[in-house]
Design an enzyme around this catalytic site. Sequence first.
Site, PDB file in Angstrom:
ATOM      1  N   ALA A   1       0.976  -1.108   0.028  1.00  0.00           N
ATOM      2  CA  ALA A   1       0.033   0.180  -0.017  1.00  0.00           C
ATOM      3  C   ALA A   1       0.778   1.252   0.003  1.00  0.00           C
ATOM      4  CB  ALA A   1      -0.871  -0.061   1.149  1.00  0.00           C
ATOM      5  N   LYS A   2       0.262   2.385  -0.320  1.00  0.00           N
ATOM      6  CA  LYS A   2       1.023   3.663   0.018  1.00  0.00           C
ATOM      7  C   LYS A   2       0.183   4.741  -0.091  1.00  0.00           C
ATOM      8  CE  LYS A   2       5.327   4.966  -0.490  1.00  0.00           C
ATOM      9  NZ  LYS A   2       6.596   4.032   0.044  1.00  0.00           N
TER      10      LYS A   2
END
Length: 421
Positions: free
Chosen positions: A110-111
């Site tokens: 994720a980011k």
Amino acid sequence: MATITLEQEINPWEAQSARFDFAARKLNLDPGLWKVLSSPSREIIVHFPVMMDDGRFELFTGYRVQHSQARGPGKGGIRYSPDVTLDEVRALASWMTWKCAVVNIPFGGAKGGVICNPKQMSQGELERMTRRYTSEIIEFIGPEKDVPAPDVNTNEQTMAWIMDTYSMHMRQTVTSVVTGKPLNIGGSRGRQEATGRGVMVMCDESLRYLKLPREGCRVIIQGFGNVGSNTARLMADHGYKIVGIAEYDGGLYNPAGIDVHQLLAYKERNGTTLGFRNAEAMPSEEVLLTECDILIPAATENVITSRNADRIKAKILVEGANGPTTAVADEILAEKRIFVVPDILANSGGVTASYFEWVQDRQGYFWPEAQVIERLEGILRESFEDVVRYAEAHNVNNRIAAYMLAIDRVAVTIKQRGIYA
């Protein structure tokens, strides 16, 4: 290969996709799984107001992209920068999926990011923005869902604010919602320099693999932030000769070696490496292209492109940053027989130590630093071995080997879990 513009070459999402497609083809990946893994599973975009110090409202845009949660909760940093884009966050989220799979830890990728200029914001404004951003994405994060961490222009203070905001909403202290926190509220020993330590381990392993000596090994590091400065300090202490440092505002070069501890003290006092006496000032672009044994890009993406790759004079390239080399540059480096340790392996020390922090928070039991370092180095050495063996077995370069290994691990998990419908 079809000619592409520099803009296409440096689009991080395109760069990620090019490597993914190449590796997936080599793996004969099932077309259905190819579709599943080639796009993120969730993209969250939020627009939210923050009251600035002068009483006016500013509207900010934030992102959180979750690429895959097949192997566990999402994991990935949050960056604050004026040039954050959805494509960049997407690419970084998918890189996190592959990075966690390469080192075989139970996270997906994720980011996150907020478009802002943190250098022009007060501490109060940053806190209010961070807390509001956290509350906007709160349903999508959590110790079992998605665990943020610091990234460009965010730090342990940012993580403390996120942790507190999340805890206030949950009506209980939840330390494991983020990693990279201050030690006294559930941070892990050894986390701060873990990425730099990982880069050093990759340099050690590369020299061992290529049967090259460490004595007098000349190193050039691009970037002197958290990753670059910790890498420089640890490597200098272990007998490497740091001959060049390239910063965004100018570079330094000294063929006899730069005294890294002096340079760190100088930067601490002056806020810059410019004007440091015991090395020659040199434009950063030139430092990057100076002869050395190991080159470590440790700042941002797209530093080595089709414009300069043919002039790189290093035997080994160890990518401390995410995406510092474009796909086109990769081919040029391969022709030059430069040994590349790709980002998803080279800088995975940070996420590995983050995993340790999450584990310690969840058990409420904290390890001594020596134990963190020992476990970190063990995982990284094993992962290096996995990747180079895979490269030999499949006759591909290290980057494609790392992608193939990671994609294979994620695909196997998805197959085992099946598709819920």
